[in-house]
Design a protein around this motif. Sequence first.
Motif, PDB file in Angstrom:
ATOM      1  N   MET A 164      21.632  49.704  15.844  1.00 18.03           N
ATOM      2  CA  MET A 164      22.258  50.779  15.073  1.00 18.03           C
ATOM      3  C   MET A 164      23.161  50.254  13.969  1.00 18.03           C
ATOM      4  N   GLY A 165      23.394  48.934  13.936  1.00 19.03           N
ATOM      5  CA  GLY A 165      24.214  48.357  12.887  1.00 19.03           C
ATOM      6  C   GLY A 165      25.665  48.185  13.295  1.00 19.03           C
ATOM      7  N   ALA A 166      26.465  47.827  12.309  1.00 20.35           N
ATOM      8  CA  ALA A 166      27.871  47.509  12.545  1.00 20.35           C
ATOM      9  C   ALA A 166      28.687  48.780  12.752  1.00 20.35           C
ATOM     10  N   LEU A 167      29.597  48.717  13.715  1.00 19.55           N
ATOM     11  CA  LEU A 167      30.535  49.810  13.964  1.00 19.55           C
ATOM     12  C   LEU A 167      31.917  49.384  13.487  1.00 19.55           C
ATOM     13  N   GLY A 168      32.621  50.294  12.844  1.00 17.66           N
ATOM     14  CA  GLY A 168      33.977  49.966  12.442  1.00 17.66           C
ATOM     15  C   GLY A 168      34.411  50.727  11.218  1.00 17.66           C
ATOM     16  N   MET A 169      35.547  50.316  10.692  1.00 16.79           N
ATOM     17  CA  MET A 169      36.152  50.989   9.549  1.00 16.79           C
ATOM     18  C   MET A 169      35.197  51.055   8.368  1.00 16.79           C
ATOM     19  N   HIS A 170      34.386  50.001   8.163  1.00 15.30           N
ATOM     20  CA  HIS A 170      33.429  49.945   7.068  1.00 15.30           C
ATOM     21  C   HIS A 170      32.008  49.795   7.596  1.00 15.30           C
ATOM     22  N   GLY A 171      31.759  50.355   8.775  1.00 18.43           N
ATOM     23  CA  GLY A 171      30.471  50.173   9.426  1.00 18.43           C
ATOM     24  C   GLY A 171      29.414  51.152   8.958  1.00 18.43           C
ATOM     25  N   ARG A 172      28.323  51.170   9.714  1.00 14.82           N
ATOM     26  CA  ARG A 172      27.169  52.007   9.413  1.00 14.82           C
ATOM     27  C   ARG A 172      27.328  53.396  10.026  1.00 14.82           C
ATOM     28  N   ARG A 173      26.856  54.408   9.292  1.00 18.67           N
ATOM     29  CA  ARG A 173      26.914  55.768   9.822  1.00 18.67           C
ATOM     30  C   ARG A 173      26.025  55.920  11.052  1.00 18.67           C
ATOM     31  N   SER A 174      24.928  55.177  11.110  1.00 17.88           N
ATOM     32  CA  SER A 174      24.052  55.238  12.288  1.00 17.88           C
ATOM     33  C   SER A 174      24.809  54.803  13.535  1.00 17.88           C
ATOM     34  N   ALA A 175      25.609  53.746  13.419  1.00 18.57           N
ATOM     35  CA  ALA A 175      26.396  53.278  14.559  1.00 18.57           C
ATOM     36  C   ALA A 175      27.454  54.308  14.938  1.00 18.57           C
ATOM     37  N   LEU A 176      28.088  54.897  13.942  1.00 20.17           N
ATOM     38  CA  LEU A 176      29.117  55.904  14.212  1.00 20.17           C
ATOM     39  C   LEU A 176      28.514  57.117  14.917  1.00 20.17           C
ATOM     40  N   SER A 177      27.354  57.578  14.456  1.00 19.11           N
ATOM     41  CA  SER A 177      26.712  58.736  15.079  1.00 19.11           C
ATOM     42  C   SER A 177      26.366  58.454  16.530  1.00 19.11           C
ATOM     43  N   ALA A 178      25.818  57.258  16.796  1.00 17.82           N
ATOM     44  CA  ALA A 178      25.460  56.905  18.170  1.00 17.82           C
ATOM     45  C   ALA A 178      26.706  56.832  19.051  1.00 17.82           C
ATOM     46  N   MET A 179      27.779  56.291  18.512  1.00 17.00           N
ATOM     47  CA  MET A 179      29.028  56.178  19.270  1.00 17.00           C
ATOM     48  C   MET A 179      29.581  57.560  19.611  1.00 17.00           C
ATOM     49  N   LYS A 180      29.579  58.449  18.646  1.00 16.04           N
ATOM     50  CA  LYS A 180      30.175  59.764  18.840  1.00 16.04           C
ATOM     51  C   LYS A 180      29.404  60.596  19.868  1.00 16.04           C
ATOM     52  N   GLU A 181      28.100  60.369  19.993  1.00 18.48           N
ATOM     53  CA  GLU A 181      27.284  61.179  20.897  1.00 18.48           C
ATOM     54  C   GLU A 181      27.050  60.520  22.249  1.00 18.48           C
ATOM     55  N   ALA A 182      27.475  59.264  22.409  1.00 17.19           N
ATOM     56  CA  ALA A 182      27.183  58.529  23.641  1.00 17.19           C
ATOM     57  C   ALA A 182      27.915  59.138  24.832  1.00 17.19           C
ATOM     58  N   ASP A 183      27.239  59.137  25.977  1.00 15.44           N
ATOM     59  CA  ASP A 183      27.924  59.511  27.211  1.00 15.44           C
ATOM     60  C   ASP A 183      28.244  58.296  28.075  1.00 15.44           C
ATOM     61  N   LEU A 184      27.730  57.122  27.667  1.00 10.91           N
ATOM     62  CA  LEU A 184      28.047  55.870  28.365  1.00 10.91           C
ATOM     63  C   LEU A 184      28.103  54.734  27.349  1.00 10.91           C
ATOM     64  N   ILE A 185      29.207  53.997  27.364  1.00  9.23           N
ATOM     65  CA  ILE A 185      29.380  52.830  26.499  1.00  9.23           C
ATOM     66  C   ILE A 185      29.432  51.597  27.390  1.00  9.23           C
ATOM     67  N   ILE A 186      28.458  50.713  27.234  1.00  8.37           N
ATOM     68  CA  ILE A 186      28.504  49.424  27.926  1.00  8.37           C
ATOM     69  C   ILE A 186      29.117  48.434  26.947  1.00  8.37           C
ATOM     70  N   ALA A 187      30.384  48.159  27.127  1.00  7.38           N
ATOM     71  CA  ALA A 187      31.118  47.270  26.220  1.00  7.38           C
ATOM     72  C   ALA A 187      31.015  45.849  26.765  1.00  7.38           C
ATOM     73  N   ALA A 188      30.268  45.022  26.073  1.00  6.29           N
ATOM     74  CA  ALA A 188      29.959  43.681  26.566  1.00  6.29           C
ATOM     75  C   ALA A 188      30.588  42.628  25.662  1.00  6.29           C
TER      76      ALA A 188
END
Length: 555
Positions: free
Chosen positions: A246-270
């Motif tokens: 989904m690409g980079a997440l963050g202040m200057h990240g990708r919208r695809s990553a942001l959308s996936a993060m916002k809709e996720a019901d489980l985050i596996i933070a590795a």
Amino acid sequence: MKGSRALLKMLEDRGVGTIFGYPGGTVIPIYNEMLDSSIRHVLVRHEQCAAHMADGYSRASGKTGVCLATSGPGTTNLVTGVGTAFADSVPMMVLTGQVATGNLGMGAFQEVDAFSLMMPVTKYNYRVLDLDLLPGVISEGWKVTRLGRPGPVHVDLPVDAMNSQIDESLLTRTREPRPVQIDTSGIPTAIRWIKEAKRPIILAGGGIIGSDSSEDMVRLAERIGAGVLTPLMGMGSIPYDHPLAMGALGMHGRRSALSAMKEADLIIAAGTKFSDRTYSPHTRPGNGSRVIHIDLDSTEFNKHGLTSVNIKADVGDVLRTFLCNLEGFTPDPAWMMRLNSFKSKCCCDFDYDGVPIKPQKVMHEINKLIDDDTIVTTDVGQNQMWAMHCLNIKRPRQMISSGGFGTMGFGLPSAIGAKAACPDKKVLTVTGDGGLLMVVQELATAIQEDLPVTICLMNNGWLGMVRQWQKLFWSKRYSATKLYDSNPDFVKLAEAFGANGIRIERSSEIGDALKRSMNSGETCLIDIHIDPEEDVLPMLPPDPAIPMVKGRCPY
């Protein structure tokens, strides 16, 4: 055997092939022995860059980097580079000279309390007051650099100890560090949560790359249908063109990553730490989301305010355990389709023509040249964020950047260190005019040591990222950010050091200049004059009350 020779012998025995350093009075005994050692010494032009080169060497190769400086100002100059490695969990052994033991605390010439100075930016500190203890220090310290969460270890070496004699039979003496306590009690709950999840994602941080667990992470993502989001330090843990990337997440990240993060019901933070540049009110998912956090450092847990289970263990070991317990798992096809829609919408064409040159165009041309034999390092600022947002990174250790510390000046010396580690690879650094001027003297190192790198200078005549904040959030009150009226002629400057220099003012010239430079086997500075008004967007403002600044983003 003399202490200085014993030190180098023990490093040789541990496979050290390169030390980055700068000589001075208290380390002359070590440098004298270096002439008869198999270890290559790379002479830097500033001690901070010795640490950055050891850092780049480590990140590119996966080995422990080694840097060396004299006492006093040599040691204080190292601190920024050591802090950079500490913030990003990079294994490094930091060696500093020290005044004679009898002069400690007496205000001797070039004396500084290196032990206390290094304490906040290292995993462990040693001061060798008794030479017979040196073998145990090197034995234990070398292991500590990689034990648990990796990081720098500092060894302070008084000059009289280095000039003393040690029984050679003591060199094989070992000392074991205290084992890291792990806690895997949360694994059964984590596996149950994975099976219950409908919209899982994996937040893949630098710990994935540091533990060489990228393949296991991708296998897990494929098995459970999880989108993979990469903070800056995790770039390359999954190929950019993988369907689940989904690409980079963050202040200057990708919208695809942001959308996936916002809709996720489980985050596996590795192997990631939920830093403020990655995780904020803008990126926080709904309150029903759960977090499975895997990390060897328990201080990184519970920073997100969500329901979580924490697993303190090696991320690779945990991922493999998950895989063994999820045989036959069937991902939710609706979520897979949703992820695909995010990715397909976030697919900008960065091939912008025209004058002034757009920084996206530079990244577009670099993408044409990135292959498995290419390493890209970045400096810090807008240039770094353009690289994170736009570059197509396919493998671990292909992109090297200063994350947690955000150290300007990191780009060029880390590229030289990466080239020393991987001499058969092409190394390019993306930097800005502000960051480059902090370390431009290291062009002399690249030339003298025959470590050719390509310097892609994104020259906008400003301290670009600070200017962007002043423009967007401080009513365009530009204070102390203008460089264009005092910048040197970078082409002439490169040539003065013996490097090649190319000035680029038209977008049609970028590709050929990059290709010629990267294939030349010589150090080359490409001075690309880019549009200072082009901001790194989209951007998630630090104030959660301010909405996203979209810019050109059509998502």
